[in-house]
Motif scaffolding. Sequence first.
Motif, PDB file in Angstrom:
ATOM      1  N   HIS A   1       4.093 -11.934  -3.041  1.00  0.00           N
ATOM      2  CA  HIS A   1       4.210 -12.197  -1.607  1.00  0.00           C
ATOM      3  C   HIS A   1       5.052 -11.113  -0.947  1.00  0.00           C
ATOM      4  N   GLY A   2       5.120 -11.184   0.385  1.00  0.00           N
ATOM      5  CA  GLY A   2       5.940 -10.259   1.143  1.00  0.00           C
ATOM      6  C   GLY A   2       5.184  -9.014   1.567  1.00  0.00           C
ATOM      7  N   PRO A   3       5.915  -8.082   2.199  1.00  0.00           N
ATOM      8  CA  PRO A   3       5.269  -6.857   2.700  1.00  0.00           C
ATOM      9  C   PRO A   3       4.869  -5.921   1.573  1.00  0.00           C
ATOM     10  N   LEU A   4       3.991  -4.997   1.938  1.00  0.00           N
ATOM     11  CA  LEU A   4       3.494  -4.024   0.955  1.00  0.00           C
ATOM     12  C   LEU A   4       4.136  -2.653   1.167  1.00  0.00           C
ATOM     13  N   TYR A   5       5.107  -2.608   2.078  1.00  0.00           N
ATOM     14  CA  TYR A   5       5.740  -1.332   2.382  1.00  0.00           C
ATOM     15  C   TYR A   5       7.219  -1.422   2.040  1.00  0.00           C
ATOM     16  N   PRO A   6       7.756  -0.442   1.303  1.00  0.00           N
ATOM     17  CA  PRO A   6       9.162  -0.510   0.892  1.00  0.00           C
ATOM     18  C   PRO A   6      10.093  -0.385   2.092  1.00  0.00           C
ATOM     19  N   PRO A   7      11.271  -0.991   2.005  1.00  0.00           N
ATOM     20  CA  PRO A   7      12.213  -0.911   3.124  1.00  0.00           C
ATOM     21  C   PRO A   7      12.641   0.513   3.428  1.00  0.00           C
ATOM     22  N   GLU A   8      12.589   1.366   2.439  1.00  0.00           N
ATOM     23  CA  GLU A   8      12.925   2.776   2.661  1.00  0.00           C
ATOM     24  C   GLU A   8      12.077   3.648   1.744  1.00  0.00           C
TER      25      GLU A   8
ATOM     26  N   LEU B   1      -3.070   7.405  -8.488  1.00  0.00           N
ATOM     27  CA  LEU B   1      -3.736   6.105  -8.511  1.00  0.00           C
ATOM     28  C   LEU B   1      -5.230   6.242  -8.220  1.00  0.00           C
ATOM     29  N   ARG B   2      -6.046   5.536  -9.040  1.00  0.00           N
ATOM     30  CA  ARG B   2      -7.496   5.552  -8.891  1.00  0.00           C
ATOM     31  C   ARG B   2      -8.046   4.163  -8.585  1.00  0.00           C
ATOM     32  N   ILE B   3      -7.402   3.141  -9.120  1.00  0.00           N
ATOM     33  CA  ILE B   3      -7.808   1.764  -8.858  1.00  0.00           C
ATOM     34  C   ILE B   3      -6.581   0.980  -8.416  1.00  0.00           C
ATOM     35  N   PHE B   4      -6.675   0.391  -7.217  1.00  0.00           N
ATOM     36  CA  PHE B   4      -5.570  -0.369  -6.627  1.00  0.00           C
ATOM     37  C   PHE B   4      -6.131  -1.707  -6.171  1.00  0.00           C
ATOM     38  N   ASP B   5      -5.863  -2.769  -6.949  1.00  0.00           N
ATOM     39  CA  ASP B   5      -6.414  -4.094  -6.659  1.00  0.00           C
ATOM     40  C   ASP B   5      -5.274  -5.094  -6.580  1.00  0.00           C
ATOM     41  N   ILE B   6      -4.955  -5.547  -5.354  1.00  0.00           N
ATOM     42  CA  ILE B   6      -3.896  -6.539  -5.150  1.00  0.00           C
ATOM     43  C   ILE B   6      -4.479  -7.773  -4.464  1.00  0.00           C
ATOM     44  N   SER B   7      -5.772  -7.978  -4.604  1.00  0.00           N
ATOM     45  CA  SER B   7      -6.457  -9.066  -3.900  1.00  0.00           C
ATOM     46  C   SER B   7      -6.000 -10.434  -4.405  1.00  0.00           C
ATOM     47  N   LYS B   8      -6.251 -11.454  -3.584  1.00  0.00           N
ATOM     48  CA  LYS B   8      -5.975 -12.847  -3.921  1.00  0.00           C
ATOM     49  C   LYS B   8      -4.499 -13.069  -4.249  1.00  0.00           C
ATOM     50  N   ASN B   9      -3.630 -12.593  -3.352  1.00  0.00           N
ATOM     51  CA  ASN B   9      -2.198 -12.850  -3.436  1.00  0.00           C
ATOM     52  C   ASN B   9      -1.722 -13.364  -2.087  1.00  0.00           C
ATOM     53  N   LEU B  10      -0.426 -13.280  -1.845  1.00  0.00           N
ATOM     54  CA  LEU B  10       0.152 -13.774  -0.592  1.00  0.00           C
ATOM     55  C   LEU B  10       0.882 -12.657   0.146  1.00  0.00           C
ATOM     56  N   PHE B  11       0.457 -11.406  -0.040  1.00  0.00           N
ATOM     57  CA  PHE B  11       1.070 -10.286   0.655  1.00  0.00           C
ATOM     58  C   PHE B  11       0.841 -10.437   2.161  1.00  0.00           C
ATOM     59  N   SER B  12       1.796  -9.954   2.955  1.00  0.00           N
ATOM     60  CA  SER B  12       1.717 -10.135   4.406  1.00  0.00           C
ATOM     61  C   SER B  12       2.287  -8.917   5.120  1.00  0.00           C
ATOM     62  N   GLY B  13       2.253  -8.979   6.470  1.00  0.00           N
ATOM     63  CA  GLY B  13       2.796  -7.906   7.282  1.00  0.00           C
ATOM     64  C   GLY B  13       1.756  -6.861   7.619  1.00  0.00           C
ATOM     65  N   ALA B  14       2.206  -5.854   8.360  1.00  0.00           N
ATOM     66  CA  ALA B  14       1.327  -4.761   8.794  1.00  0.00           C
ATOM     67  C   ALA B  14       1.505  -3.557   7.884  1.00  0.00           C
ATOM     68  N   LEU B  15       0.440  -2.785   7.764  1.00  0.00           N
ATOM     69  CA  LEU B  15       0.494  -1.542   6.992  1.00  0.00           C
ATOM     70  C   LEU B  15       0.695  -0.381   7.951  1.00  0.00           C
ATOM     71  N   PRO B  16       1.733   0.456   7.761  1.00  0.00           N
ATOM     72  CA  PRO B  16       1.969   1.588   8.659  1.00  0.00           C
ATOM     73  C   PRO B  16       0.764   2.521   8.708  1.00  0.00           C
ATOM     74  N   SER B  17       0.644   3.242   9.805  1.00  0.00           N
ATOM     75  CA  SER B  17      -0.501   4.134  10.012  1.00  0.00           C
ATOM     76  C   SER B  17      -0.623   5.178   8.913  1.00  0.00           C
ATOM     77  N   ASP B  18       0.525   5.632   8.365  1.00  0.00           N
ATOM     78  CA  ASP B  18       0.506   6.684   7.335  1.00  0.00           C
ATOM     79  C   ASP B  18       0.598   6.108   5.927  1.00  0.00           C
ATOM     80  N   TYR B  19       0.250   4.838   5.751  1.00  0.00           N
ATOM     81  CA  TYR B  19       0.462   4.153   4.471  1.00  0.00           C
ATOM     82  C   TYR B  19      -0.216   4.875   3.302  1.00  0.00           C
TER      83      TYR B  19
END
Length: 733
Positions: free
Chosen positions: A472-479, A487-505
């Motif tokens: 859960h929680g945001p996907l962007y570090p506080p700093e 990274l070639r495969i990034f799968d974080i589906s079916k969780n409780l992540f929330s918040g907005a993703l920055p434009s330069d994520y």
Amino acid sequence: MPSCNERKMIVWILCLVFSLSHPILIFASFPAKHMCHADQRDALWEFKSEFHPSGLAASEKTQRWRKNTDCCTWDGITCDPKTGNVAGLNLLGSSLNGSLRSNSSLFRLQHLQSLDLSSSNLAGILPDSIGNLKNLRVLKLLECNLFGKLPSSLGNLSYLTHLDLDGNDFTGELPDSMGNLNQLKKLILASSKLTGLLYLDLSFWNIRRGVVGFSIFLHLKSLTFLDLSHLNTRSMVDMSLFSHLMSLSVLHISGNNLNISSNLNLPSPIGSLALASCNISEFPKFLQRQTSLFYLDISNNKIKGQVPEWLWSLPGLGYVDLSRNSSNTFKNPFPLLPKSIIYFSASDNQFSGEIPKIICELDSLGKLILSNNNFSGSIPRCFENFNTKLTVLHLQNNSLSGEFPEESISVGLVSLDVSHNQLSGELPKSLINCTYLQFVNVEDNMFNGTFPFWLRVLPGLQFLVLRSNKFHGPLYPPEGSMSFPKLRIFDISKNLFSGALPSDYFAGWNEMSSGVYTADNRQQRFIGVSFSNYSKSVVLTNKGSKMELLGISFNIYKTIDVSENRFEGEIPKSISLLKELIVLNMSNNAFVGHIPPSLSNMTNLQSLDLSRNRLSGKIPPELEKLAFLAWMNFSYNMLEGQIPQGTQIQSQNSSSFVHNLGLCGAPLQKTCSGEEEEKTRKEDQEDEENYQVLSGIVAAIAYVPGVFCGLVISHILISYRQDWFKKISKCIA
């Protein structure tokens, strides 16, 4: 000024030239048929004269050759139709009588690709000059009464795919230079008496379910390495054949049907034995006497019951693969592994209970694969004791529970898979010490806590799958930035992540934007060339369906799946930097705003799912540029306007656009306002264009006979009413 008769003659000459030029042009358009080159014809004729008549003239193809004719028409000769070069010489059954000289004119045929002199009496040695025919693909010399040593020049025939030397009396060693024949698909040496051959690898030759005479190997008594894996033959391999090979140390015969007698004895000190996929139904007893055995692969068979205890008493055993023994799987008790073990795979069996603590005493263990069993309890708290040695830990699809202890992580890990268990708590932060880590899969557990931002410091991380947990929680570090360069495969589906993703994520995700894949040497260091067949797999959602990635697929697919979370805000514009991305799934979130037109920069995209969000505005027409985009889903949003008419978009099912109240146009049934008027205007415009084309055709049809009639009338007037025509001409003048 030319006279009237002269002018008439000129007209008739021009007409004649025109009428003759048409068939000439047509004839010239046909490709010329090349005839045999004189030097190659002479070489063939000389080659014929090198042999004595055998008295079987009716069967000798060379007796039907005629010197002053095109040699491409001679019996047994095949020429390249484009160049006229002699490409094939087939004198099978021509009963040539005489030795093959080293200066034979045959070796002047430098363009020869296929040579068959089988069933001839070439009594003598095979000359070194055979290596001059460097374009040969096929060489057949069976039953030619050849003898002596094979020439080392055979190694010059680097294009050779088929070599048949059956039925001769060759002796001595097989030349080392034959190792250069890396395109060789078929080698037949039966009846030869070659000795001294040490290494023979015939694995994966496709015999096409044909018969193989394995008795050929009875003569190769110096062999130390023999690989006959996966020949695709219906012949049964009798293991007793190999009891005569006293020096054999490596024997790989996986993928064949074996006959193993109960009293079989292989006296040679075999160190590596591969018997995978051989339909074996009981543990081979002869292994009990193989005290030098280090490598044993007996996977994918039909062995039932328990692993015999005597196997683990073999003093040097280091590699054992007992995985995938069909429905008759190995069961408890779990084997007491020797301390010498380096690699152990027992996946896809029916072992149950807790993973034995005795594994903690195996301080040489490098790879442990226990996937797809019924293990329960917790993960042993001892793998850190292995320091850098344990590189592969695969425990997926069991019933393991509890937290994942920090002490269970070896700093040398390259691949970690504990997916499909019942593990809980947070991911062990000791993973941050695994600087060689490339593959992490913890799918379908009960892990919680926030996103493990600290994984970004791992320089070689390529596959990260956190799917179906309770993160859960945001996907962007506080700093700091969120950069995963490899990274070639990034799968974080079916969780409780929330918040907005920055434009330069997604800035800094270099592997998904560059398309350059470079194999990491550390992977070879830890996986090893000999022990690279450990199984890793990931199930991804691609084009709306689940797909399992195995083997080479890991080097092809580049995917991002953040679906079924609670993300909000706009889709980051930096997503368009990932030009090599193949699958993008951002469905089932709360993304708002417009679909970025810059997605058209992702030129390798094949699957795009933005369904079940709160996206608004129009579907960007720029997406029509994505030639590989075979599947897309925009349903359940707030999109509006006409659906773009490009082929890739229009080929989608209407379900990909439903529940967008403002969307209209095909493939939906709903028409857009003003669409009918535009359709009528386009139809009128097409009718006008068709009318103009038809008018032009009619005019052309009328013009041609008009000109013809005019020419005929002019000819008649000039020929028969010259005086009258001259008077009219003067009046006009």
